[in-house]
Design an enzyme around this catalytic site. Structure first.
Site, PDB file in Angstrom:
ATOM      1  N   ARG A   5      70.990 -12.831  92.676  1.00 38.20           N
ATOM      2  CA  ARG A   5      69.790 -12.536  91.892  1.00 38.20           C
ATOM      3  C   ARG A   5      68.976 -13.820  91.743  1.00 38.20           C
ATOM      4  NH1 ARG A   5      70.601  -7.987  93.004  1.00 38.20           N
ATOM      5  NH2 ARG A   5      70.982  -6.222  91.624  1.00 38.20           N
TER       6      ARG A   5
ATOM      7  N   HIS B 217      64.706  -9.611  99.755  1.00 35.63           N
ATOM      8  CA  HIS B 217      65.798  -8.850  99.110  1.00 35.63           C
ATOM      9  C   HIS B 217      66.335  -7.774 100.070  1.00 35.63           C
ATOM     10  CE1 HIS B 217      67.511  -7.516  94.971  1.00 35.63           C
ATOM     11  NE2 HIS B 217      68.308  -7.091  95.941  1.00 35.63           N
TER      12      HIS B 217
HETATM   13  P1  NDP Z   1      81.720  -7.660  91.825  1.00 36.63           P
HETATM   14  O1  NDP Z   1      81.609  -7.228  90.402  1.00 36.63           O
HETATM   15  O2  NDP Z   1      82.658  -6.911  92.712  1.00 36.63           O
HETATM   16  O3  NDP Z   1      82.141  -9.197  91.888  1.00 36.63           O
HETATM   17  C1  NDP Z   1      81.624 -10.149  91.012  1.00 36.63           C
HETATM   18  C2  NDP Z   1      82.404 -11.461  91.196  1.00 36.63           C
HETATM   19  O4  NDP Z   1      81.768 -12.468  90.409  1.00 36.63           O
HETATM   20  C3  NDP Z   1      83.853 -11.368  90.704  1.00 36.63           C
HETATM   21  O5  NDP Z   1      84.705 -12.104  91.546  1.00 36.63           O
HETATM   22  C4  NDP Z   1      83.781 -12.016  89.317  1.00 36.63           C
HETATM   23  O6  NDP Z   1      84.989 -12.624  88.876  1.00 36.63           O
HETATM   24  C5  NDP Z   1      82.742 -13.081  89.561  1.00 36.63           C
HETATM   25  N1  NDP Z   1      82.137 -13.519  88.300  1.00 36.63           N
HETATM   26  C6  NDP Z   1      81.442 -12.789  87.402  1.00 36.63           C
HETATM   27  N2  NDP Z   1      81.076 -13.538  86.348  1.00 36.63           N
HETATM   28  C7  NDP Z   1      81.562 -14.775  86.580  1.00 36.63           C
HETATM   29  C8  NDP Z   1      81.534 -16.003  85.861  1.00 36.63           C
HETATM   30  N3  NDP Z   1      80.920 -16.102  84.671  1.00 36.63           N
HETATM   31  N4  NDP Z   1      82.144 -17.068  86.396  1.00 36.63           N
HETATM   32  C9  NDP Z   1      82.782 -16.990  87.595  1.00 36.63           C
HETATM   33  N5  NDP Z   1      82.854 -15.850  88.336  1.00 36.63           N
HETATM   34  C10 NDP Z   1      82.246 -14.762  87.821  1.00 36.63           C
HETATM   35  O7  NDP Z   1      80.245  -7.620  92.417  1.00 36.63           O
HETATM   36  P2  NDP Z   1      79.775  -7.381  93.932  1.00 36.63           P
HETATM   37  O8  NDP Z   1      80.536  -8.306  94.802  1.00 36.63           O
HETATM   38  O9  NDP Z   1      79.790  -5.944  94.264  1.00 36.63           O
HETATM   39  O10 NDP Z   1      78.233  -7.807  93.844  1.00 36.63           O
HETATM   40  C11 NDP Z   1      77.861  -9.110  93.418  1.00 36.63           C
HETATM   41  C12 NDP Z   1      76.361  -9.179  93.192  1.00 36.63           C
HETATM   42  O11 NDP Z   1      75.659  -9.167  94.425  1.00 36.63           O
HETATM   43  C13 NDP Z   1      75.733  -8.008  92.426  1.00 36.63           C
HETATM   44  O12 NDP Z   1      75.959  -8.116  91.038  1.00 36.63           O
HETATM   45  C14 NDP Z   1      74.270  -8.114  92.812  1.00 36.63           C
HETATM   46  O13 NDP Z   1      73.583  -8.923  91.893  1.00 36.63           O
HETATM   47  C15 NDP Z   1      74.296  -8.812  94.171  1.00 36.63           C
HETATM   48  N6  NDP Z   1      73.819  -7.929  95.244  1.00 36.63           N
HETATM   49  C16 NDP Z   1      72.727  -8.317  95.978  1.00 36.63           C
HETATM   50  C17 NDP Z   1      72.258  -7.532  97.013  1.00 36.63           C
HETATM   51  C18 NDP Z   1      71.103  -7.969  97.847  1.00 36.63           C
HETATM   52  O14 NDP Z   1      70.611  -7.186  98.669  1.00 36.63           O
HETATM   53  N7  NDP Z   1      70.639  -9.196  97.740  1.00 36.63           N
HETATM   54  C19 NDP Z   1      72.902  -6.259  97.347  1.00 36.63           C
HETATM   55  C20 NDP Z   1      74.040  -5.962  96.540  1.00 36.63           C
HETATM   56  C21 NDP Z   1      74.469  -6.769  95.517  1.00 36.63           C
HETATM   57  P3  NDP Z   1      86.304 -11.734  88.630  1.00 36.63           P
HETATM   58  O15 NDP Z   1      86.803 -11.419  90.044  1.00 36.63           O
HETATM   59  O16 NDP Z   1      87.225 -12.610  87.906  1.00 36.63           O
HETATM   60  O17 NDP Z   1      85.870 -10.510  87.884  1.00 36.63           O
HETATM   61  C1  OXD Z   2      72.118  -4.248  94.526  1.00 35.31           C
HETATM   62  C2  OXD Z   2      70.936  -4.760  95.220  1.00 35.31           C
HETATM   63  O1  OXD Z   2      72.464  -4.758  93.456  1.00 35.31           O
HETATM   64  O2  OXD Z   2      70.473  -4.102  96.171  1.00 35.31           O
HETATM   65  O3  OXD Z   2      72.754  -3.311  95.045  1.00 35.31           O
HETATM   66  O4  OXD Z   2      70.439  -5.837  94.887  1.00 35.31           O
END
Ligand code: NDP
Ligand code: OXD
Length: 306
Positions: free
Chosen positions: A221, A269
């Protein structure tokens, strides 16, 4: 069972058609103000009015992996919030990030500039061992990306909130290991969710701890990045470049310096697009499982915000 669909920035009609086909017993309608209470909602960035008028929703299914827009709203207290769980996004993310990292590592951007001038010239091969890649976030997308990078034999590190184990990845966890993770990283890939804990995390202090000649790939993001700090570190030479797919304001405003910065590559994006068929299949299966009282994957922990 009644399912209501409320999406901003996305046409609802094809989602409704696909959901009707996948949930033949359900009444699936686009939400309009004053619509009757539904059992479940399928949403992307809905207005607060929608949630205020649907206080008895049992499930809110987000048609994205990131729920940051949803978490800013006042949600019905008892509704279960469910995000997309991969649904075809992790392979796209792996493609995008590997492309960005390899383009930088192999200097394909410089070769493109050479070719545009009809110049035939070799660059000295770089050592993979000098380009450790650190992935912030080892969830559904981050773990897949880390493993894809490891397959190209980069040294790969990962950082998450709780301790994780990912084959071929040196894992770090929590605030206590953050500095060590950064100091061991040259190319930083951001795949964290946007939460109050992670907003502005990519600031001068964080990016300044990367190894000299660092590179940033932000596919999570835009509000993770302090734009002015990133620009200052690129201009000072501490960072060699950045591939940015997400921005604080989207579309990225025409006057934003990121568009014209010679060390920044902008994409709109698009690193991992929501695929409608995969997403509808996943959501319909989850709604059916939920109604049968079975556990489902991708339930958002409202306290953590992801
Ligand atoms: P998940 O919820 O599966 O994974 C999130 C990861 O981040 C976990 O490993 C979590 O740790 C870690 N995390 C969260 N908060 C913290 C913190 N404060 N400190 C350290 N680590 C942290 O999410 P996804 O992998 O499915 O997606 C990640 C992000 O990707 C989405 O939230 C979205 O914003 C972005 N995205 C962007 C897209 C694009 O087109 N650009 C498309 C899809 C998603 P833990 O394992 O310990 O819970
Ligand atoms: C998502 C994205 O969060 O597309 O899935 O950014």
């Amino acid at each position: 069972m009644r399912v209501t669909v409320c999406c901003s920035d996305t046409k609802a009609a094809p989602w409704i058609e696909a959901l009707r086909a996948a949930l033949p017993g359900a009444a699936v309608e686009e939400w309009r103000p004053g619509a009757p209470q539904a059992d479940h909602a399928v949403v992307w960035a809905p207005p607060q009015q929608f949630l205020d008028e649907q206080p008895d929703l049992k499930g809110i299914f987000n048609i994205g992996a990131g729920v940051d827009a949803l978490m800013k709203l006042a949600l019905p207290r008892d509704a279960v919030v469910v995000r997309l769980d991969d649904a075809g996004m992790s392979v796209q993310m792996a493609e995008f990030v590997c492309h960005a990292v390899i383009r930088h590592f192999r200097e394909f951007d410089a070769y493109e500039r050479d070719a545009a001038q009809g110049k035939w010239g070799f660059r000295r091969p770089r050592l993979r061992s000098e380009f450790p890649v650190g992935v912030m976030g080892l969830g559904v997308l981050g773990a897949r990306v880390a493993q894809a990078l490891a397959a190209f034999e980069f040294p790969v590190l990962g950082w998450s909130r709780s301790a994780r184990e990912v084959a071929g990845v040196r894992c770090f966890a929590g605030g206590a290991q953050f500095d060590n993770f950064l100091a061991s990283t040259r190319v930083l890939v951001n795949l964290l969710p946007l939460t109050p804990d992670t907003e502005n995390i990519l600031d001068r202090a964080t990016l300044g701890r990367l190894q000299p000649g660092g590179y940033l790939v932000n596919v999570a993001r835009g509000a993770h990045v302090v734009d002015a700090d990133l620009l200052a570190l690129l201009d000072s030479g501490h960072l060699a470049g950045a591939a940015l797919d997400v921005f604080r304001t989207e579309p990225l405003p025409a006057e934003h310096p990121f568009w014209r910065h010679p060390k920044i590559t902008v994409t709109p994006h698009t690193s991992a697009r929501t695929l409608r068929d995969e997403s509808v299949t996943q959501i319909a299966r989850k709604i059916a499982a939920f109604e049968r009282g079975e556990p489902i994957a991708g339930v958002v922990d409202r306290k953590k915000g992801y």
